[in-house]
Design an enzyme around this catalytic site. Structure first.
Site, PDB file in Angstrom:
ATOM      1  N   ASP A  87     -11.704 -59.590  18.305  1.00  0.00           N
ATOM      2  CA  ASP A  87     -12.232 -60.655  17.460  1.00  0.00           C
ATOM      3  C   ASP A  87     -11.507 -60.726  16.119  1.00  0.00           C
ATOM      4  O   ASP A  87     -11.017 -59.710  15.604  1.00  0.00           O
ATOM      5  CB  ASP A  87     -13.723 -60.433  17.173  1.00  0.00           C
ATOM      6  CG  ASP A  87     -14.591 -60.597  18.392  1.00  0.00           C
ATOM      7  OD1 ASP A  87     -14.099 -61.094  19.416  1.00  0.00           O
ATOM      8  OD2 ASP A  87     -15.783 -60.235  18.303  1.00  0.00           O
ATOM      9  N   LYS A  88     -11.505 -61.899  15.554  1.00  0.00           N
ATOM     10  CA  LYS A  88     -10.919 -62.094  14.222  1.00  0.00           C
ATOM     11  C   LYS A  88     -11.488 -61.095  13.221  1.00  0.00           C
ATOM     12  O   LYS A  88     -10.752 -60.501  12.430  1.00  0.00           O
ATOM     13  CB  LYS A  88     -11.187 -63.528  13.740  1.00  0.00           C
ATOM     14  CG  LYS A  88     -10.760 -63.794  12.293  1.00  0.00           C
ATOM     15  CD  LYS A  88     -10.940 -65.253  11.926  1.00  0.00           C
ATOM     16  CE  LYS A  88     -12.408 -65.630  11.761  1.00  0.00           C
ATOM     17  NZ  LYS A  88     -12.970 -65.109  10.475  1.00  0.00           N
TER      18      LYS A  88
END
Length: 338
Positions: free
Chosen positions: A154-155
């Site tokens: 994930d970012k």
């Protein structure tokens, strides 16, 4: 394998009911005159292409006839895909490189860095940084948007990620991640700060994951018919009373898997606005200093700490470990202090 999918963007949906005064109007003309369509800058040519591509329904049935005459009360729905991002360009973005040879590169990704370009994140991604660092040496199997990418995080998750530099390495790494370490020696372990303290020292969550039935940007534990197999092994590392630190080892790699599974067993990640929103009141139970750190965190408290695998070309066993970044180290100290 899809490790995470924060960048996935759903189709933009437009829905209209044909008023009596529009009865008999051609479908494409009716759409072109809707204020929402005008605001979205969709031309008649673009609308016709979308209709012919099967993206429009009248009632429950799709239609590909842009010239179809409408009747009063018809319910028209149009699904418009987000625009494709441009081909990523090399950018001079610093990388924390833990290993690199002619075949692959292992990087320690900071929180906030998107892995590859997508709608809303066309620049400033890990792919842009890799292109700037590696030039044309990245694997082409992933396509121009995802060169060398075999898995994602994930970012707002930090930690270790491996990228292929050759097509042969890409194929070998892809086999590893598809096997999920069951027979080919892949090791992935994450450190997660969660609300509450599990009653046992360790456990396994085995629950299928799929798209949430209503909130399509979210994932959820669903029935076997609707989801894909998902298995997470967890172990309690440290207890802080109102919260704890756990190590999570992935046996599968579903989108948001750790975040969904830990929330499913009642221990969502600290700072996870998507799956832990109902636990915000837990913050009030913390001492003021710890509460301030949690409120300033700005991301889910998740870090990809360990990555091990046999080198796809040399077969050498590689093992990489990443310490908690400063924000999560600060969180650990604050929670330990009360």
């Amino acid at each position: 394998m899809r490790e995470a999918d924060d960048e996935t963007i759903e189709d933009i949906l437009f829905a209209f009911e044909v008023p009596p005064e529009a009865a008999g109007t051609r479908l494409d003309r009716f759409l072109a005159e809707r204020p929402e369509i005008v605001a979205a800058s969709l031309s008649r040519t673009r609308l016709k292409a979308l209709i012919e591509d099967g993206r429009l329904t009248i009632g429950p049935a799709p239609t590909r006839d842009a010239a179809r005459k409408l009747a009063a009360g018809d319910r028209v729905s149009l699904a418009v895909p987000p625009p494709e991002p441009p081909e990523p360009q090399p950018e001079n973005i610093p990388l924390d490189i833990r290993f690199e040879d002619a075949h692959l590169i292992v990087v320690d990704k900071p929180a906030g860095l998107v892995v590859h370009p997508a709608h809303g994140h066309e620049t400033g991604t890990l792919v842009n940084a890799l292109l700037g660092h590696c030039g044309d040496s990245l694997s082409g199997i992933g396509g121009v948007k995802k060169p060398g990418i075999v898995h994602r995080i994930d970012k707002d998750t930090s930690g270790l990620l491996v990228v292929a530099k050759t097509d042969a390495a890409h194929r070998g790494l892809s086999r590893l991640f598809e096997d999920h370490g069951r027979s080919l020696g892949l090791m992935r372990e994450y450190l997660a700060f969660v609300w509450g303290v599990p009653e046992r020292a360790r456990g396994t969550v085995e629950a299928p994951i799929g798209r949430h039935a209503i909130q399509r940007e979210r994932m959820a534990v669903v029935s076997e018919e609707r989801g894909r197999e998902a298995i997470t092994h967890w172990e309690l590392i440290e207890s802080f009373g109102v919260a704890s630190l756990v190590a999570c080892r992935l046996e599968t790699g579903r989108t948001h898997q750790i975040r969904v599974h830990m929330a499913h067993i009642g221990h969502p990640l600290i700072g996870d606005a998507t799956y832990g929103a109902g636990f915000k009141t837990k913050t009030a139970l913390l001492a003021p200093a710890a509460r301030a750190v949690v409120e300033a965190l700005g991301r889910q408290a998740l870090h990809a700490a360990t990555l091990g695998f046999p080198h796809p070309a040399t077969r050498e066993e590689l093992l990489f470990e990443s310490e908690l970044p400063a924000d999560l180290m600060g969180l650990r100290e604050a929670l330990a202090g009360g």
